[in-house]
Write a protein that holds these residues in place. Structure first.
Motif, PDB file in Angstrom:
ATOM      1  N   ALA A  48       0.830  -1.207   0.000  1.00 49.27           N
ATOM      2  CA  ALA A  48       0.000   0.000   0.000  1.00 49.27           C
ATOM      3  C   ALA A  48       0.865   1.257   0.000  1.00 49.27           C
ATOM      4  O   ALA A  48       0.548   2.243  -0.678  1.00 49.27           O
ATOM      5  N   LEU A  49       1.967   1.238   0.745  1.00 47.19           N
ATOM      6  CA  LEU A  49       2.875   2.385   0.778  1.00 47.19           C
ATOM      7  C   LEU A  49       3.474   2.651  -0.596  1.00 47.19           C
ATOM      8  O   LEU A  49       3.582   3.811  -1.028  1.00 47.19           O
ATOM      9  N   VAL A  50       3.843   1.590  -1.298  1.00 46.39           N
ATOM     10  CA  VAL A  50       4.383   1.743  -2.650  1.00 46.39           C
ATOM     11  C   VAL A  50       3.350   2.394  -3.563  1.00 46.39           C
ATOM     12  O   VAL A  50       3.666   3.298  -4.353  1.00 46.39           O
ATOM     13  N   PHE A  51       2.089   1.963  -3.449  1.00 46.63           N
ATOM     14  CA  PHE A  51       1.038   2.556  -4.282  1.00 46.63           C
ATOM     15  C   PHE A  51       0.803   4.014  -3.914  1.00 46.63           C
ATOM     16  O   PHE A  51       0.550   4.840  -4.792  1.00 46.63           O
ATOM     17  N   LEU A  52       0.875   4.351  -2.631  1.00 43.67           N
ATOM     18  CA  LEU A  52       0.698   5.735  -2.221  1.00 43.67           C
ATOM     19  C   LEU A  52       1.790   6.631  -2.807  1.00 43.67           C
ATOM     20  O   LEU A  52       1.552   7.800  -3.116  1.00 43.67           O
ATOM     21  N   LEU A  53       2.975   6.073  -2.976  1.00 46.80           N
ATOM     22  CA  LEU A  53       4.087   6.854  -3.511  1.00 46.80           C
ATOM     23  C   LEU A  53       3.993   7.034  -5.024  1.00 46.80           C
ATOM     24  O   LEU A  53       4.292   8.116  -5.547  1.00 46.80           O
ATOM     25  N   PHE A  54       3.574   5.989  -5.726  1.00 39.63           N
ATOM     26  CA  PHE A  54       3.649   6.015  -7.179  1.00 39.63           C
ATOM     27  C   PHE A  54       2.284   6.063  -7.879  1.00 39.63           C
ATOM     28  O   PHE A  54       2.202   6.479  -9.032  1.00 39.63           O
ATOM     29  N   ARG A  55       1.230   5.604  -7.217  1.00 40.00           N
ATOM     30  CA  ARG A  55      -0.111   5.667  -7.811  1.00 40.00           C
ATOM     31  C   ARG A  55      -1.126   5.836  -6.684  1.00 40.00           C
ATOM     32  O   ARG A  55      -1.832   4.888  -6.323  1.00 40.00           O
ATOM     33  N   PRO A  56      -1.195   7.037  -6.108  1.00 37.66           N
ATOM     34  CA  PRO A  56      -2.014   7.230  -4.905  1.00 37.66           C
ATOM     35  C   PRO A  56      -3.498   6.991  -5.113  1.00 37.66           C
ATOM     36  O   PRO A  56      -4.219   6.742  -4.146  1.00 37.66           O
ATOM     37  N   GLN A  57      -3.989   7.085  -6.350  1.00 37.05           N
ATOM     38  CA  GLN A  57      -5.417   6.841  -6.583  1.00 37.05           C
ATOM     39  C   GLN A  57      -5.751   5.360  -6.667  1.00 37.05           C
ATOM     40  O   GLN A  57      -6.915   4.991  -6.785  1.00 37.05           O
ATOM     41  N   GLY A  58      -4.745   4.479  -6.598  1.00 34.56           N
ATOM     42  CA  GLY A  58      -4.986   3.046  -6.674  1.00 34.56           C
ATOM     43  C   GLY A  58      -5.140   2.559  -8.107  1.00 34.56           C
ATOM     44  O   GLY A  58      -5.040   3.320  -9.072  1.00 34.56           O
ATOM     45  N   LEU A  59      -5.398   1.272  -8.243  1.00 33.84           N
ATOM     46  CA  LEU A  59      -5.489   0.667  -9.579  1.00 33.84           C
ATOM     47  C   LEU A  59      -6.682   1.187 -10.364  1.00 33.84           C
ATOM     48  O   LEU A  59      -6.587   1.428 -11.573  1.00 33.84           O
TER      49      LEU A  59
END
Length: 309
Positions: free
Chosen positions: A289-300
């Protein structure tokens, strides 16, 4: 291969349960644009209601048939969650229409603490059991295909099937019904939705009722697996990475995110854990989840928010 498939199925079944809890977050966010920190308390409150009603109904009615008792307890608990939804809309949300998101966020925090407290007052604070008849013994499947077969936990399988059916019904509700489309309109813009005649108070009441039913089903399933205790509120924390991964505004995202998290946890723990000392299942979802917040904060599948200034 059989062991890999066994781990994969276990991850998928756990992922469906995560998706079920995550749906509660998504439903509230889609309707009000606020993250519902009361979701864990709603799961606990609903599970307490179900557990206690299933204990009290035989004494009230003299009925001792487990199926009838469980059905009556589920219906009563559902009615309680509808009343809770009505009170939340009537006493809190109705007075916060068009307020800042921070104000609504704090309101859900207060609602969560209130439900925790009133749950203890009404239903007690002991550990209670929910027995809905789901078998807890494992079974062997595909013995003719793989040597030794694949070991599957029956309780996890039934719980995953229940979760999958509810998730599918909610997806159809949002996509195919006029109320579902009104919910999406309210989520996009409260004021615009009101200007075209969509009653915001009624929509919020409906979505909190639906979220209450989702919390009830999740509470019954998790309560059956873990027992109904106040640590059950932490189940919602397990769903936070699912919401971040799938996107706060996406029902399909909650489903896909839950499956990814469930499979990822099981696979990492089983195949990587022995080489690093274990414990990966505890923190894997949060790191992802932290990785997604850094690179794609809106999610998939979440909507990308662009502010023009």
């Amino acid at each position: 291969m059989a062991f890999f498939l066994e781990t994969l199925l276990g991850g998928l079944m756990a992922g469906m349960l995560y998706s079920l809890v995550a749906l509660g977050f998504v439903l509230i966010y889609k309707a009000s644009g606020v993250f519902n920190f009361a979701q864990g308390a709603m799961v606990l409150f609903a599970a307490l209601a179900m557990a206690r009603f299933s204990e009290w109904i035989p004494g009230w009615t003299g009925i001792d048939n487990r199926i009838a008792v469980n059905l009556a307890a589920f219906l009563l608990a559902g009615m309680v969650m509808f009343v809770v939804a009505w009170l939340i809309e009537r006493l809190a949300l109705r007075h916060l229409v068009n307020q800042e998101g921070t104000t609504l966020l704090m309101a859900t925090l207060g609602i969560g603490y209130f439900l925790d407290g009133i749950g203890q007052t009404l239903f007690g604070s002991n550990i209670y059991e929910i027995n809905i008849g789901m078998p807890k013994d494992p079974m062997l499947a595909f013995e003719s295909v793989f040597e030794g077969g694949i070991l599957i936990n029956k309780e996890d399988l039934y719980a995953a099937l229940i979760a999958a059916v509810l998730v599918a019904m909610l997806s159809l509700f949002f996509q195919k019904t006029s109320t579902g489309r009104a919910l999406r309109a309210v989520a996009d813009d409260h004021q615009a939705a009101q200007s075209i005649g969509i009653p915001l108070n009624r929509i919020w009441f409906i979505v909190w009722c639906v979220a209450g039913v989702v919390a009830l089903v999740a509470g019954v399933i998790w309560g059956s697996k873990l027992g109904v205790q106040f640590s059950l509120t932490t189940v919602a924390l397990r769903a936070l990475p699912v919401v971040i991964l799938g996107g706060l505004t996406s029902v399909p995202g909650a489903i896909i995110g839950g499956l990814i998290i469930g499979v990822g946890e099981k696979m990492s723990e089983v195949f990587v854990g022995p080489y690093v000392g274990g414990g990966i299942e505890i923190w894997f979802a949060y790191v992802l989840a932290l990785v997604f917040l850094l690179f794609r904060p809106q999610g998939l599948f979440g909507e990308k928010i662009i502010d023009r200034v």
